[in-house]
Design an enzyme around this catalytic site. Sequence first.
Site, PDB file in Angstrom:
ATOM      1  N   ASP A  81      29.974  13.853  -6.913  1.00 57.64           N
ATOM      2  CA  ASP A  81      28.661  13.847  -6.534  1.00 57.64           C
ATOM      3  C   ASP A  81      28.016  15.366  -7.257  1.00 57.64           C
ATOM      4  O   ASP A  81      28.821  16.208  -6.477  1.00 57.64           O
ATOM      5  CB  ASP A  81      28.482  13.695  -5.158  1.00 57.64           C
ATOM      6  CG  ASP A  81      28.796  12.767  -4.628  1.00 57.64           C
ATOM      7  OD1 ASP A  81      27.971  11.147  -5.653  1.00 57.64           O
ATOM      8  OD2 ASP A  81      29.073  12.344  -3.363  1.00 57.64           O
ATOM      9  N   ARG A 111      24.350   7.966   4.387  1.00 58.90           N
ATOM     10  CA  ARG A 111      25.175   9.200   3.914  1.00 58.90           C
ATOM     11  C   ARG A 111      24.661  10.519   4.318  1.00 58.90           C
ATOM     12  O   ARG A 111      23.198  10.534   4.018  1.00 58.90           O
ATOM     13  CB  ARG A 111      25.345   8.827   2.056  1.00 58.90           C
ATOM     14  CG  ARG A 111      26.603  10.110   1.524  1.00 58.90           C
ATOM     15  CD  ARG A 111      26.235   9.925  -0.045  1.00 58.90           C
ATOM     16  NE  ARG A 111      25.476  11.618  -0.421  1.00 58.90           N
ATOM     17  CZ  ARG A 111      25.646  11.488  -1.643  1.00 58.90           C
ATOM     18  NH1 ARG A 111      25.773  11.004  -2.117  1.00 58.90           N
ATOM     19  NH2 ARG A 111      25.008  12.706  -1.859  1.00 58.90           N
ATOM     20  N   HIS A 164      32.756   9.369 -10.973  1.00 59.05           N
ATOM     21  CA  HIS A 164      31.791  10.763 -10.740  1.00 59.05           C
ATOM     22  C   HIS A 164      32.302  11.545  -9.355  1.00 59.05           C
ATOM     23  O   HIS A 164      33.054  11.099  -8.319  1.00 59.05           O
ATOM     24  CB  HIS A 164      30.413  10.078 -10.936  1.00 59.05           C
ATOM     25  CG  HIS A 164      30.123   9.903  -9.783  1.00 59.05           C
ATOM     26  ND1 HIS A 164      30.144   8.567  -9.155  1.00 59.05           N
ATOM     27  CD2 HIS A 164      29.163  10.062  -8.186  1.00 59.05           C
ATOM     28  CE1 HIS A 164      29.500   8.048  -7.716  1.00 59.05           C
ATOM     29  NE2 HIS A 164      28.921   9.497  -7.220  1.00 59.05           N
ATOM     30  N   HIS A 202      35.366   9.641  -7.179  1.00 63.24           N
ATOM     31  CA  HIS A 202      34.924   8.041  -6.750  1.00 63.24           C
ATOM     32  C   HIS A 202      34.477   7.053  -7.463  1.00 63.24           C
ATOM     33  O   HIS A 202      33.360   7.748  -8.239  1.00 63.24           O
ATOM     34  CB  HIS A 202      33.742   8.457  -4.848  1.00 63.24           C
ATOM     35  CG  HIS A 202      33.052   8.743  -4.191  1.00 63.24           C
ATOM     36  ND1 HIS A 202      32.806  10.188  -4.972  1.00 63.24           N
ATOM     37  CD2 HIS A 202      31.820   9.078  -4.914  1.00 63.24           C
ATOM     38  CE1 HIS A 202      31.955  10.730  -5.651  1.00 63.24           C
ATOM     39  NE2 HIS A 202      31.442   9.124  -4.349  1.00 63.24           N
TER      40      HIS A 202
HETATM   41 FE   LIG Z   1      28.490   9.355  -5.306  1.00 60.82          FE
END
Ligand SMILES: [Fe+2]
Length: 286
Positions: free
Chosen positions: A114, A280, A112, A264
């Site tokens: 983000d 993150r 996917h 990723h």
């Molecule tokens: Fe992701």
Amino acid sequence: MSEIKYRPLTPTFGMEITGVDFSKELASDDIALLKQLWIDASGMLLFRDQNITPADHVRLTSYFGKVQDDIAIQAPVLAHYLLDGYPEIYRVSNKKIDGKPLGREDAGTYWHSDGSWMQQAPRGSILHAIELPSVGGDTIFNDMGAAYDALSEPMRTMLDGLTAMHTVLKAALESSYAKEYAGKLDQAAQKSATKPVILRHPVSGRPALYVNPGFTSRILELSAAESDAVLKMLFEHSTRPEFLYRHQWRLHDVAMWDNFTNMHFAVANYKAHGWRLLNRTTVLLD
Ligand SMILES: [Fe+2]
């Protein structure tokens, strides 16, 4: 004089950078160089041995654009994975305290990009490895620019100008978002946006494929059968081995990518081998 050095991680994309210490504030010429390298590396940058605090993580994120601080508003299902006191930091982890998950356990266990389902998708994501299993838990990245370049001219011409629907509903039905959106599929369906199949990068202008198995449900100008066939071909094409970099995490790695150029995939094979905790942050376009 800058001590920043870099080496390629693959022939087409990704760079490992040395001579940077994110626990200190960087000089403006170093920041300018890193921003340029982010483009030159087609989105994927790796920094080793960055023993940084959450505040350092937020500061380094600000070098690359606007730091997203409204994750809890954009994605309320993720609100309880935020680090206390840091609305900018979202935790990815299989750890639990008193039975409560510390972070999102199965984040991104499928290809996917983000936030491709958002009207204004975030440009980048930056992970800091704080705790790692003894083996496993790699993250795989791809190069959507090289994947675009490798398509035949007639295929590039056909795809240019087409648009695709991106929706969280697809991830909620088919992948790990199922947990977060159980009983809330109507909410997931509302999280959708239409995007060009070939995206010109908003900073560099370089074209790249911009469809991903996680969120892209349909190419709107094609029939359903045509869309299914073309998307299947593009998903297989863009994840061919020559477009991939597989990252084996080391403690205090900082790795970042560009959602307009990279997909990723988080490999969920580590749970029998220890705890994993990554912090993150998210970078929005300036
Ligand atoms: Fe992701």
